[in-house]
Design a protein around this motif. Structure first.
Motif, PDB file in Angstrom:
ATOM      1  N   ARG A  81       0.825  -1.210   0.000  1.00 17.33           N
ATOM      2  CA  ARG A  81       0.000   0.000   0.000  1.00 17.33           C
ATOM      3  C   ARG A  81       0.858   1.259   0.000  1.00 17.33           C
ATOM      4  O   ARG A  81       0.508   2.267  -0.605  1.00 17.33           O
ATOM      5  CB  ARG A  81      -0.937  -0.019   1.208  1.00 17.33           C
ATOM      6  N   GLY A  82       1.984   1.170   0.662  1.00 22.49           N
ATOM      7  CA  GLY A  82       2.844   2.342   0.765  1.00 22.49           C
ATOM      8  C   GLY A  82       3.562   2.713  -0.522  1.00 22.49           C
ATOM      9  O   GLY A  82       4.065   3.824  -0.654  1.00 22.49           O
ATOM     10  N   THR A  83       3.628   1.812  -1.489  1.00 21.04           N
ATOM     11  CA  THR A  83       4.304   2.140  -2.741  1.00 21.04           C
ATOM     12  C   THR A  83       3.547   3.170  -3.570  1.00 21.04           C
ATOM     13  O   THR A  83       4.143   3.881  -4.377  1.00 21.04           O
ATOM     14  CB  THR A  83       4.492   0.883  -3.607  1.00 21.04           C
ATOM     15  N   GLY A  84       2.215   3.246  -3.379  1.00 18.35           N
ATOM     16  CA  GLY A  84       1.415   4.142  -4.207  1.00 18.35           C
ATOM     17  C   GLY A  84       1.181   3.625  -5.613  1.00 18.35           C
ATOM     18  O   GLY A  84       0.528   4.288  -6.422  1.00 18.35           O
ATOM     19  N   LEU A  99      -8.277  -1.460  -1.269  1.00 21.60           N
ATOM     20  CA  LEU A  99      -7.832  -1.450  -2.662  1.00 21.60           C
ATOM     21  C   LEU A  99      -8.881  -2.120  -3.547  1.00 21.60           C
ATOM     22  O   LEU A  99      -9.682  -2.926  -3.072  1.00 21.60           O
ATOM     23  CB  LEU A  99      -6.509  -2.207  -2.790  1.00 21.60           C
ATOM     24  N   PRO A 100      -8.878  -1.807  -4.843  1.00 24.28           N
ATOM     25  CA  PRO A 100      -9.736  -2.569  -5.756  1.00 24.28           C
ATOM     26  C   PRO A 100      -9.406  -4.051  -5.634  1.00 24.28           C
ATOM     27  O   PRO A 100      -8.241  -4.432  -5.553  1.00 24.28           O
ATOM     28  CB  PRO A 100      -9.357  -2.017  -7.137  1.00 24.28           C
ATOM     29  N   ALA A 101     -10.424  -4.887  -5.634  1.00 29.64           N
ATOM     30  CA  ALA A 101     -10.215  -6.293  -5.336  1.00 29.64           C
ATOM     31  C   ALA A 101     -11.049  -7.174  -6.261  1.00 29.64           C
ATOM     32  O   ALA A 101     -12.142  -6.808  -6.685  1.00 29.64           O
ATOM     33  CB  ALA A 101     -10.573  -6.581  -3.879  1.00 29.64           C
ATOM     34  N   VAL A 102     -10.491  -8.354  -6.549  1.00 29.47           N
ATOM     35  CA  VAL A 102     -11.208  -9.390  -7.285  1.00 29.47           C
ATOM     36  C   VAL A 102     -11.043 -10.683  -6.499  1.00 29.47           C
ATOM     37  O   VAL A 102      -9.920 -11.072  -6.171  1.00 29.47           O
ATOM     38  CB  VAL A 102     -10.664  -9.559  -8.721  1.00 29.47           C
ATOM     39  N   ARG A 103     -12.173 -11.332  -6.200  1.00 29.06           N
ATOM     40  CA  ARG A 103     -12.129 -12.513  -5.350  1.00 29.06           C
ATOM     41  C   ARG A 103     -13.154 -13.534  -5.795  1.00 29.06           C
ATOM     42  O   ARG A 103     -14.085 -13.230  -6.536  1.00 29.06           O
ATOM     43  CB  ARG A 103     -12.430 -12.146  -3.897  1.00 29.06           C
ATOM     44  N   SER A 104     -13.020 -14.737  -5.267  1.00 29.07           N
ATOM     45  CA  SER A 104     -14.072 -15.729  -5.424  1.00 29.07           C
ATOM     46  C   SER A 104     -15.315 -15.291  -4.663  1.00 29.07           C
ATOM     47  O   SER A 104     -15.224 -14.667  -3.600  1.00 29.07           O
ATOM     48  CB  SER A 104     -13.614 -17.090  -4.878  1.00 29.07           C
ATOM     49  N   ASP A 105     -16.468 -15.631  -5.209  1.00 29.82           N
ATOM     50  CA  ASP A 105     -17.730 -15.371  -4.536  1.00 29.82           C
ATOM     51  C   ASP A 105     -17.935 -16.473  -3.494  1.00 29.82           C
ATOM     52  O   ASP A 105     -18.405 -17.563  -3.809  1.00 29.82           O
ATOM     53  CB  ASP A 105     -18.867 -15.364  -5.567  1.00 29.82           C
ATOM     54  N   ALA A 260      -4.407   3.168 -17.106  1.00 28.03           N
ATOM     55  CA  ALA A 260      -4.706   4.080 -18.213  1.00 28.03           C
ATOM     56  C   ALA A 260      -5.361   5.369 -17.732  1.00 28.03           C
ATOM     57  O   ALA A 260      -5.723   6.224 -18.545  1.00 28.03           O
ATOM     58  CB  ALA A 260      -5.613   3.386 -19.224  1.00 28.03           C
ATOM     59  N   GLY A 261      -5.516   5.513 -16.418  1.00 25.80           N
ATOM     60  CA  GLY A 261      -6.073   6.752 -15.882  1.00 25.80           C
ATOM     61  C   GLY A 261      -7.444   6.612 -15.283  1.00 25.80           C
ATOM     62  O   GLY A 261      -8.034   7.605 -14.840  1.00 25.80           O
ATOM     63  N   GLY A 262      -7.979   5.425 -15.237  1.00 21.72           N
ATOM     64  CA  GLY A 262      -9.290   5.209 -14.652  1.00 21.72           C
ATOM     65  C   GLY A 262      -9.268   5.359 -13.140  1.00 21.72           C
ATOM     66  O   GLY A 262      -8.209   5.419 -12.513  1.00 21.72           O
ATOM     67  N   PRO A 263     -10.453   5.421 -12.522  1.00 20.50           N
ATOM     68  CA  PRO A 263     -10.517   5.623 -11.065  1.00 20.50           C
ATOM     69  C   PRO A 263     -10.023   4.401 -10.293  1.00 20.50           C
ATOM     70  O   PRO A 263     -10.128   3.272 -10.763  1.00 20.50           O
ATOM     71  CB  PRO A 263     -12.016   5.857 -10.825  1.00 20.50           C
ATOM     72  N   ARG A 264      -9.486   4.666  -9.105  1.00 21.11           N
ATOM     73  CA  ARG A 264      -9.023   3.585  -8.229  1.00 21.11           C
ATOM     74  C   ARG A 264     -10.052   3.301  -7.136  1.00 21.11           C
ATOM     75  O   ARG A 264      -9.722   3.185  -5.975  1.00 21.11           O
ATOM     76  CB  ARG A 264      -7.696   3.951  -7.569  1.00 21.11           C
ATOM     77  N   ARG A 265     -11.279   3.226  -7.481  1.00 23.90           N
ATOM     78  CA  ARG A 265     -12.317   2.983  -6.478  1.00 23.90           C
ATOM     79  C   ARG A 265     -12.104   1.610  -5.827  1.00 23.90           C
ATOM     80  O   ARG A 265     -11.833   0.627  -6.518  1.00 23.90           O
ATOM     81  CB  ARG A 265     -13.696   3.038  -7.122  1.00 23.90           C
TER      82      ARG A 265
END
Length: 398
Positions: A81-84, A99-105, A260-265
């Protein structure tokens, strides 16, 4: 999170894949990332083999990259997280990294396991998990909800020992012993969900110790489809198959949009499982008659040799006529049909999973002669053993 790095540099983005490769789950995720990069790349990828216990890569702290895809290892989550650097979190252990996350349901996984066991006629259920891990608790939550929504009850085993983040069991034998006592005391037949395949293998070990027949008295299903562990288990372990390649593909696409510049939601994408790899540990219809369950176990364990009905009746301690009557009442079929089906099932597995010649397949399936095998196999399947082997080798199994 630290401030954003500079804008995207010319040329392919530099992406670090910090994903464990010691288990199939992580390797399958990497296959999904590879597919995305082939379709949308190129990327310059920083990658090295990893286990769950490895320390942070020594180059990470000062690395001047464009993106990271990682299981958010607790031992260096703050460093990442600290790297930015834009990062996609794949970890199921720490579900609130921000952070944005992708996981198993996880909810879909638990519900799918419950549906699988209920479809096989089970009325009683149990769960064997790791209560200190959120992914296990979520699988239990949905499994129990699915079971209880039908008016049934789910028993939950309370582990004797805590486990470390890396799933290291401090006392495997002690856990198996306590679990075997727990499973012995539950009414049967019972459908058991293990939170993952390694917990499933442990459950099978405990059932053997308790002299509980799997799958006749307890059907077991795990999660992750760690194929080596599942196939080495005795009996082979059924497992819910997470869609790890879809997880990797979605993670790569999400990272590409952010770079590419998209949001980091900090949104989370939950990927449903692909289905179930049905193996012997749950490939059964629930049998409430303990004599018939014992007979079915005897058939399964002796399918490799020739034996008669009298031998089965002697093993379970009833007369042949009583066994025939109870078998039909419990299964709506005959004992002769069950023996034939068990042997044909073994022939199918040997044809697909080995290179054994037909005479060796016959000898290992209880057939006295190859001619008998061919005739019985054609009657049961409509195909010759050779045609079946050719067709299913290409399809990946029967």
């Amino acid at each position: 999170m630290a401030g954003s790095r500079r804008g995207r540099r010319p040329g392919p983005p530099r992406v670090a894949l910090i994903v464990e490769t010691s288990m199939a789950y992580g390797r399958e995720i990497l296959h999904g990332i590879v597919r995305y990069v082939r379709e949308n790349g190129p990327w310059t990828v920083f990658f090295e083999p990893r286990s769950l216990q490895d320390p942070p890569p020594p180059w990470l702290e000062g690395w001047d990259g464009d993106g990271i895809i990682t299981t958010m290892y607790p031992q260096f989550s703050e460093l990442i997280r600290g790297t930015g650097i834009p990062t996609i979190d794949l970890d199921d252990q720490e579900p609130r990294s921000g952070l944005p996350a992708v996981r198993s349901d996880q909810h879909a996984i638990g519900a799918m396991a419950a549906a699988h066991l209920m479809e096989r006629g089970f009325e009683r259920f149990g769960f064997f998990g790791y209560p200190q891990f959120e992914w296990s608790r979520l699988r239990l939550e949905s499994f129990r909800r699915a079971v209880e929504s039908t008016g049934r009850r789910c028993e939950v085993y309370e582990p004797a020992h805590a486990v470390s983040w890396g799933h290291q069991m401090p006392a495997w034998e002690a856990e198996v012993e306590l679990f075997s006592r727990w499973i012995s005391g539950l009414p049967k037949p019972l459908g058991l969900m293990a939170c993952n395949d390694f917990r499933g293998v442990q459950a099978l070990d405990a059932c053997r110790r308790a002299d509980v027949a799997v799958p006749e008295e307890v059907a077991v299903i795990g999660v992750d489809d760690e194929s080596l562990a599942c196939e080495l288990a005795h009996p082979p372990l059924s497992s819910v198959i997470p869609d790890c390649r879809a997880i990797g593909y979605e993670a790569a696409g999400l990272l590409d949009r952010i770079m590419a510049g998209g949001p980091r939601r900090p949104a989370t994408i939950a990927v449903p499982p692909r289905g179930i790899a049905v193996r012997q540990s749950s490939d059964v219809t629930a049998i409430s008659d303990p004599v018939v369950a014992d007979a079915m176990r005897y058939l399964r364990e002796n399918a490799a040799r020739r034996f008669g009905i009298g031998e089965v009746a002697e093993h379970v301690g009833v007369s042949r006529s009583t066994l025939h009557r109870r078998f039909r009442a419990a299964t709506d079929g005959t004992l002769h049909d069950a023996i034939a089906g068990m042997r044909i099932g073994r022939v199918k597995r040997l044809l697909v999973e080995t290179e054994l010649p037909l005479h060796a397949v016959a000898a290992r399936s209880g057939f006295a002669h190859v001619e008998y095998l061919i005739a019985a196999f054609r009657k049961a399947t409509g195909a010759t053993p050779g045609a079946f082997r050719r067709a299913h080798r290409g399809a990946g199994g029967p």
